[in-house]
Design an enzyme around this catalytic site. Structure first.
Site, PDB file in Angstrom:
ATOM      1  N   LYS A  47       0.826  -1.213   0.000  1.00 50.34           N
ATOM      2  CA  LYS A  47       0.000   0.000   0.000  1.00 50.34           C
ATOM      3  C   LYS A  47       0.857   1.259   0.000  1.00 50.34           C
ATOM      4  O   LYS A  47       0.626   2.177  -0.777  1.00 50.34           O
ATOM      5  CB  LYS A  47      -0.899   0.042   1.257  1.00 50.34           C
ATOM      6  CG  LYS A  47      -1.828  -1.124   1.417  1.00 50.34           C
ATOM      7  CD  LYS A  47      -2.670  -1.004   2.694  1.00 50.34           C
ATOM      8  CE  LYS A  47      -1.861  -1.001   3.972  1.00 50.34           C
ATOM      9  NZ  LYS A  47      -1.132  -2.253   4.240  1.00 50.34           N
ATOM     10  N   ARG A 106      -8.922   1.283   9.139  1.00 51.82           N
ATOM     11  CA  ARG A 106      -8.487  -0.086   9.410  1.00 51.82           C
ATOM     12  C   ARG A 106      -9.524  -0.857  10.198  1.00 51.82           C
ATOM     13  O   ARG A 106      -9.307  -2.030  10.500  1.00 51.82           O
ATOM     14  CB  ARG A 106      -7.204  -0.029  10.219  1.00 51.82           C
ATOM     15  CG  ARG A 106      -5.945  -0.441   9.461  1.00 51.82           C
ATOM     16  CD  ARG A 106      -4.807  -0.371  10.449  1.00 51.82           C
ATOM     17  NE  ARG A 106      -3.643  -1.082  10.029  1.00 51.82           N
ATOM     18  CZ  ARG A 106      -2.605  -0.536   9.405  1.00 51.82           C
ATOM     19  NH1 ARG A 106      -2.630   0.718   9.040  1.00 51.82           N
ATOM     20  NH2 ARG A 106      -1.551  -1.269   9.123  1.00 51.82           N
ATOM     21  N   ARG A 130      11.724  -5.787   4.373  1.00 53.58           N
ATOM     22  CA  ARG A 130      11.394  -4.361   4.265  1.00 53.58           C
ATOM     23  C   ARG A 130      12.403  -3.531   5.046  1.00 53.58           C
ATOM     24  O   ARG A 130      12.775  -3.877   6.155  1.00 53.58           O
ATOM     25  CB  ARG A 130       9.991  -4.101   4.811  1.00 53.58           C
ATOM     26  CG  ARG A 130       9.696  -2.615   4.969  1.00 53.58           C
ATOM     27  CD  ARG A 130       8.235  -2.279   4.913  1.00 53.58           C
ATOM     28  NE  ARG A 130       7.476  -2.766   6.047  1.00 53.58           N
ATOM     29  CZ  ARG A 130       6.167  -2.574   6.173  1.00 53.58           C
ATOM     30  NH1 ARG A 130       5.477  -1.962   5.231  1.00 53.58           N
ATOM     31  NH2 ARG A 130       5.539  -3.041   7.223  1.00 53.58           N
ATOM     32  N   ARG A 173      11.918  -2.104  10.834  1.00 55.26           N
ATOM     33  CA  ARG A 173      10.976  -1.691  11.880  1.00 55.26           C
ATOM     34  C   ARG A 173      10.821  -2.796  12.923  1.00 55.26           C
ATOM     35  O   ARG A 173      10.757  -3.966  12.571  1.00 55.26           O
ATOM     36  CB  ARG A 173       9.615  -1.398  11.240  1.00 55.26           C
ATOM     37  CG  ARG A 173       9.488   0.020  10.742  1.00 55.26           C
ATOM     38  CD  ARG A 173       8.302   0.224   9.842  1.00 55.26           C
ATOM     39  NE  ARG A 173       7.055  -0.359  10.331  1.00 55.26           N
ATOM     40  CZ  ARG A 173       5.918  -0.336   9.640  1.00 55.26           C
ATOM     41  NH1 ARG A 173       5.871   0.253   8.453  1.00 55.26           N
ATOM     42  NH2 ARG A 173       4.831  -0.886  10.126  1.00 55.26           N
ATOM     43  N   ARG A 191       0.027  -9.196  13.474  1.00 51.09           N
ATOM     44  CA  ARG A 191      -0.572  -8.127  12.665  1.00 51.09           C
ATOM     45  C   ARG A 191      -1.459  -8.698  11.567  1.00 51.09           C
ATOM     46  O   ARG A 191      -2.476  -8.106  11.218  1.00 51.09           O
ATOM     47  CB  ARG A 191       0.530  -7.242  12.075  1.00 51.09           C
ATOM     48  CG  ARG A 191       1.189  -6.384  13.138  1.00 51.09           C
ATOM     49  CD  ARG A 191       2.497  -5.805  12.678  1.00 51.09           C
ATOM     50  NE  ARG A 191       2.306  -4.873  11.583  1.00 51.09           N
ATOM     51  CZ  ARG A 191       3.276  -4.502  10.757  1.00 51.09           C
ATOM     52  NH1 ARG A 191       4.490  -4.986  10.897  1.00 51.09           N
ATOM     53  NH2 ARG A 191       3.019  -3.663   9.792  1.00 51.09           N
TER      54      ARG A 191
HETATM   55  P1  ADP Z   1       2.359  -1.769   3.178  1.00 56.08           P
HETATM   56  O1  ADP Z   1       2.371  -0.271   3.160  1.00 56.08           O
HETATM   57  O2  ADP Z   1       1.130  -2.347   2.564  1.00 56.08           O
HETATM   58  O3  ADP Z   1       2.618  -2.320   4.542  1.00 56.08           O
HETATM   59  P2  ADP Z   1       4.903  -1.590   1.713  1.00 56.08           P
HETATM   60  O4  ADP Z   1       4.583  -0.709   0.562  1.00 56.08           O
HETATM   61  O5  ADP Z   1       5.702  -1.018   2.809  1.00 56.08           O
HETATM   62  O6  ADP Z   1       3.552  -2.283   2.265  1.00 56.08           O
HETATM   63  O7  ADP Z   1       5.633  -2.889   1.132  1.00 56.08           O
HETATM   64  C1  ADP Z   1       6.059  -3.945   1.998  1.00 56.08           C
HETATM   65  C2  ADP Z   1       7.410  -4.482   1.511  1.00 56.08           C
HETATM   66  O8  ADP Z   1       7.231  -5.177   0.263  1.00 56.08           O
HETATM   67  C3  ADP Z   1       8.446  -3.405   1.250  1.00 56.08           C
HETATM   68  O9  ADP Z   1       9.705  -3.933   1.577  1.00 56.08           O
HETATM   69  C4  ADP Z   1       8.318  -3.142  -0.255  1.00 56.08           C
HETATM   70  O10 ADP Z   1       9.546  -2.676  -0.821  1.00 56.08           O
HETATM   71  C5  ADP Z   1       7.963  -4.536  -0.777  1.00 56.08           C
HETATM   72  N1  ADP Z   1       7.058  -4.509  -1.952  1.00 56.08           N
HETATM   73  C6  ADP Z   1       6.067  -3.624  -2.226  1.00 56.08           C
HETATM   74  N2  ADP Z   1       5.452  -3.932  -3.366  1.00 56.08           N
HETATM   75  C7  ADP Z   1       6.046  -5.066  -3.840  1.00 56.08           C
HETATM   76  C8  ADP Z   1       5.845  -5.905  -5.002  1.00 56.08           C
HETATM   77  N3  ADP Z   1       4.885  -5.640  -5.900  1.00 56.08           N
HETATM   78  N4  ADP Z   1       6.660  -6.982  -5.142  1.00 56.08           N
HETATM   79  C9  ADP Z   1       7.615  -7.261  -4.212  1.00 56.08           C
HETATM   80  N5  ADP Z   1       7.841  -6.520  -3.118  1.00 56.08           N
HETATM   81  C10 ADP Z   1       7.067  -5.438  -2.924  1.00 56.08           C
HETATM   82  P1  ADP Z   2       1.840  -1.466   7.412  1.00 58.80           P
HETATM   83  O1  ADP Z   2       2.138  -0.494   6.308  1.00 58.80           O
HETATM   84  O2  ADP Z   2       2.875  -2.521   7.511  1.00 58.80           O
HETATM   85  O3  ADP Z   2       0.468  -2.026   7.347  1.00 58.80           O
HETATM   86  P2  ADP Z   2       1.486   0.859   9.033  1.00 58.80           P
HETATM   87  O4  ADP Z   2       2.670   1.723   8.956  1.00 58.80           O
HETATM   88  O5  ADP Z   2       0.299   1.203   8.225  1.00 58.80           O
HETATM   89  O6  ADP Z   2       1.953  -0.633   8.748  1.00 58.80           O
HETATM   90  O7  ADP Z   2       1.010   0.718  10.538  1.00 58.80           O
HETATM   91  C1  ADP Z   2       1.887   0.365  11.578  1.00 58.80           C
HETATM   92  C2  ADP Z   2       1.103   0.258  12.884  1.00 58.80           C
HETATM   93  O8  ADP Z   2       0.536   1.539  13.193  1.00 58.80           O
HETATM   94  C3  ADP Z   2      -0.078  -0.696  12.851  1.00 58.80           C
HETATM   95  O9  ADP Z   2       0.305  -2.034  13.114  1.00 58.80           O
HETATM   96  C4  ADP Z   2      -0.946  -0.106  13.955  1.00 58.80           C
HETATM   97  O10 ADP Z   2      -0.455  -0.443  15.235  1.00 58.80           O
HETATM   98  C5  ADP Z   2      -0.750   1.382  13.777  1.00 58.80           C
HETATM   99  N1  ADP Z   2      -1.759   1.974  12.864  1.00 58.80           N
HETATM  100  C6  ADP Z   2      -1.533   2.534  11.647  1.00 58.80           C
HETATM  101  N2  ADP Z   2      -2.685   2.969  11.110  1.00 58.80           N
HETATM  102  C7  ADP Z   2      -3.673   2.670  12.003  1.00 58.80           C
HETATM  103  C8  ADP Z   2      -5.088   2.854  12.034  1.00 58.80           C
HETATM  104  N3  ADP Z   2      -5.758   3.415  11.010  1.00 58.80           N
HETATM  105  N4  ADP Z   2      -5.755   2.413  13.124  1.00 58.80           N
HETATM  106  C9  ADP Z   2      -5.123   1.841  14.153  1.00 58.80           C
HETATM  107  N5  ADP Z   2      -3.808   1.628  14.195  1.00 58.80           N
HETATM  108  C10 ADP Z   2      -3.074   2.041  13.133  1.00 58.80           C
END
Ligand code: ADP
Ligand code: ADP
Ligand code: ZN
Length: 214
Positions: free
Chosen positions: A13, A88, A127, A160, A171
């Protein structure tokens, strides 16, 4: 254009939201980034949020909703925005809906980036996140030019705490219980679009752009 990014943690995302924000010149609003910035600056919100984030749990809705509702009313959001990581939970989606209705506004698209659980652990353990600008990379799928250094801003990259495998499973469970129901919520509103998130990130991006421009 007002867009919500849906998908499991690690689905991509944030990666897609950043690319879309650059292309359409609208803000990328990540609640995770906002909480991490508050933790770094040791604010009251940061202290509270950290307790939940470290455990892989969601930060309570009371601490989350108002923050986003305020943010989307700022001047730079007039043309649109991309919400990444919010809503979420169903109560968060309802709070957003209520606020938008009062503003005589609505979400245009909720984009669900589909990635099965078995791909997620590998994505999270590889990541790396920038401490400066929040950009994310992957040691295999999206490496930086120079190891450990952000391509965008030159600051240091970290793994992280909540991306360690023991927290990732937690998660994912939280995602299935509390966030996945949003897919039906936005399907019922007629704004849901699904894209395959398992392909190369540029192909995911092209698929999203196609949806937005069709
Ligand atoms: P989210 O915001 O949904 O948690 P991220 O954008 O941070 O996800 O992506 C999670 C991990 O996967 C990061 O290390 C990112 O570089 C990698 N990633 C994102 N998109 C892809 C893809 N299409 N194929 C492989 N790895 C990806
Ligand atoms: P990811 O991209 O891997 O899904 P985020 O950076 O979006 O992780 O979120 C990291 C953490 O921050 C979540 O596991 C949660 O604890 C908190 N968080 C982020 N967005 C929200 C939300 N909309 N509601 C509740 N907790 C949140
Ligand atoms: Zn950076």
């Amino acid at each position: 254009m007002k867009i919500i990014m849906l998908g499991a943690p690690g689905a991509g995302k944030g990666t897609q939201a950043k690319m879309l924000a650059d292309k359409y010149e609208i803000p990328h609003i990540s609640t995770g980034d906002i909480f991490r910035a508050n933790i770094k600056n040791e604010t009251e919100l940061g202290k509270k949020a950290k307790e939940y984030m470290d455990k892989g749990l969601l930060v309570p809705d009371e601490l989350t909703c108002n923050l986003v509702v305020d943010r989307i009313q700022q001047e730079d959001c007039k043309k649109g925005y991309i919400l990444d990581g919010f809503p979420r939970t169903i109560p968060q989606a309802e709070a957003l809906d209520k606020a938008l209705t009062e503003l005589n506004d609505k979400i245009d698209y909720a984009i669900n980036v589909e990635v099965p659980d078995e791909n997620i652990v590998g994505r999270m353990s590889g990541r790396r996140a920038c401490v400066g600008c929040g950009a994310t990379y992957h040691i295999v799928y999206n490496p930086t030019k120079e190891e450990g250094i952000c391509d965008r801003c030159g600051k240091e990259l970290i793994l992280r705490d909540d991306d360690k495998p023991e927290t990732v499973q937690k998660r994912l469970n939280v995602y299935h219980e509390q966030t996945q129901p949003l897919i039906d919520f936005y399907k019922n509103k007629g704004v849901l679009k699904e894209v395959d998130g398992t392909v190369d990130m540029n192909d995911v991006f092209n698929a999203i752009v196609k949806v937005l421009e069709s």
